[in-house]
Scaffold this active site. Structure first.
Site, short mmCIF file in Angstrom:
data_model
loop_
_atom_site.label_atom_id
_atom_site.label_comp_id
_atom_site.label_asym_id
_atom_site.label_seq_id
_atom_site.Cartn_x
_atom_site.Cartn_y
_atom_site.Cartn_z
CB CYS A 26 -0.97 -0.07 1.36
SG CYS A 26 -1.80 1.70 1.25
CB CYS A 81 -1.97 4.35 4.58
SG CYS A 81 -3.44 3.97 3.58
CB SER A 82 -0.68 0.41 6.52
OG SER A 82 -1.97 1.00 7.24
CB CYS A 83 -4.86 -0.52 2.13
SG CYS A 83 -5.51 1.30 2.46
FE FE Z 1 -3.39 2.16 2.76
#
Ligand code: FE
Length: 205
Positions: free
Chosen positions: A105, A108-110
Site C-alpha cells: 500500500c 498508507c497500510s491497506c
Molecule cells: Fe493504505
C-alpha cells in the site's frame, strides 16, 4: 499485569498517543473499551493468515474453487465459512513461474485483514512502501526471494476498497497431501508476495 506496565516511560510515543486518544474517546463516550478489547482479541486470536492459507490450500486441491477464487475472491473466501464476512473487495492474484505478484500500500497500510490478520510492521514502513514500487526485485532479494530474470514482477497497490491475496504455486513433493498439511506451507509473506511457500522438508512431518 506486571508492575512496570504502569510505567508510562516504557511506552513508545505511538503507544502513548494511542493511549491518550483511547482515554479521551472513552471519557466522551465515543468508544466502549470492552468492545475495543473484543475487536483486538478477535484479530489476535481468531482472524489471521490461517484463513488466507486455507483459501490457498483449497485452491491447490480444488480447481473449481481456484477458478472461483481468482474470479471473485471475496465470494470464495466467504464461502469457506471461516469468516463472517469479507468487508473489502478482495482480489486473488496467482503466482506462476513467469509472473510474480507482490502487494504494497503505497499511501498508507491497506492490508487484507480479513484473510491475513494484523499486518507486519515492515508492511507499514516508508522504506517498503516506496521501494516495493521502484525496486521490487531488490525488495524481494532482501526477503531472501531470488526470482529468475525472466520472471515478470507485478506490484499491486492496495487501497481502502481493494485488497489483494497472492496465491503462490504449490510446492513440488506435496502430492496427496491433505488441506491441513498443505496449509502449514503457506506463510503470511507468501500471500503478500514477499515470500515463497515453505518446501516440504522445511516443516516437521
Ligand atoms: Fe493504505
Amino acid at each position: 499485569m506486571s508492575a512496570d506496565a504502569h510505567d508510562h516511560s516504557e511506552l513508545s510515543p505511538i503507544q502513548l498517543r494511542v493511549r491518550a486518544l483511547e482515554t479521551i474517546l472513552t471519557e466522551k463516550g465515543y468508544v466502549d473499551p470492552a468492545v475495543l478489547d473484543l475487536i483486538v482479541e478477535r484479530y489476535q486470536t481468531k482472524i489471521g493468515p490461517h484463513i488466507g492459507a486455507r483459501g490457498v490450500a483449497r485452491a491447490w486441491l480444488d480447481p473449481e474453487f481456484k477458478a472461483v477464487l481468482l474470479a471473485d475472491a471475496t465470494r470464495a473466501i466467504t464461502a469457506l465459512g471461516v469468516v463472517s464476512q469479507v468487508g473489502d473487495h478482495l482480489i486473488a492474484v496467482e503466482n506462476t513461474p513467469g509472473h510474480h505478484n507482490m502487494v504494497v500500500c503505497t499511501l498508507c497500510s491497506c492490508y487484507p485483514w480479513d484473510v491475513l490478520g494484523l499486518p507486519p510492521v515492515w508492511y507499514k514502513s516508508a522504506a517498503y512502501r516506496s521501494r516495493a514500487v521502484s525496486d521490487p526485485r531488490g525488495v524481494l532479494a532482501d526477503f531472501g526471494v531470488i526470482l529468475p530474470e525472466a520472471t515478470q514482477i507485478r506490484v499491486w497497490d492496495s487501497t481502502a476498497e481493494t485488497r489483494f491475496l497472492v496465491v503462490p504455486p504449490r510446492p513440488a513433493g506435496t502430492e496427496g497431501w491433505p488441506e491441513e498439511r498443505l496449509m502449514r506451507l503457506i506463510t503470511r509473506d507468501c500471500m503478500i508476495g514477499t515470500g515463497l511457500p515453505l518446501r516440504p522438508e522445511e516443516i516437521s512431518p
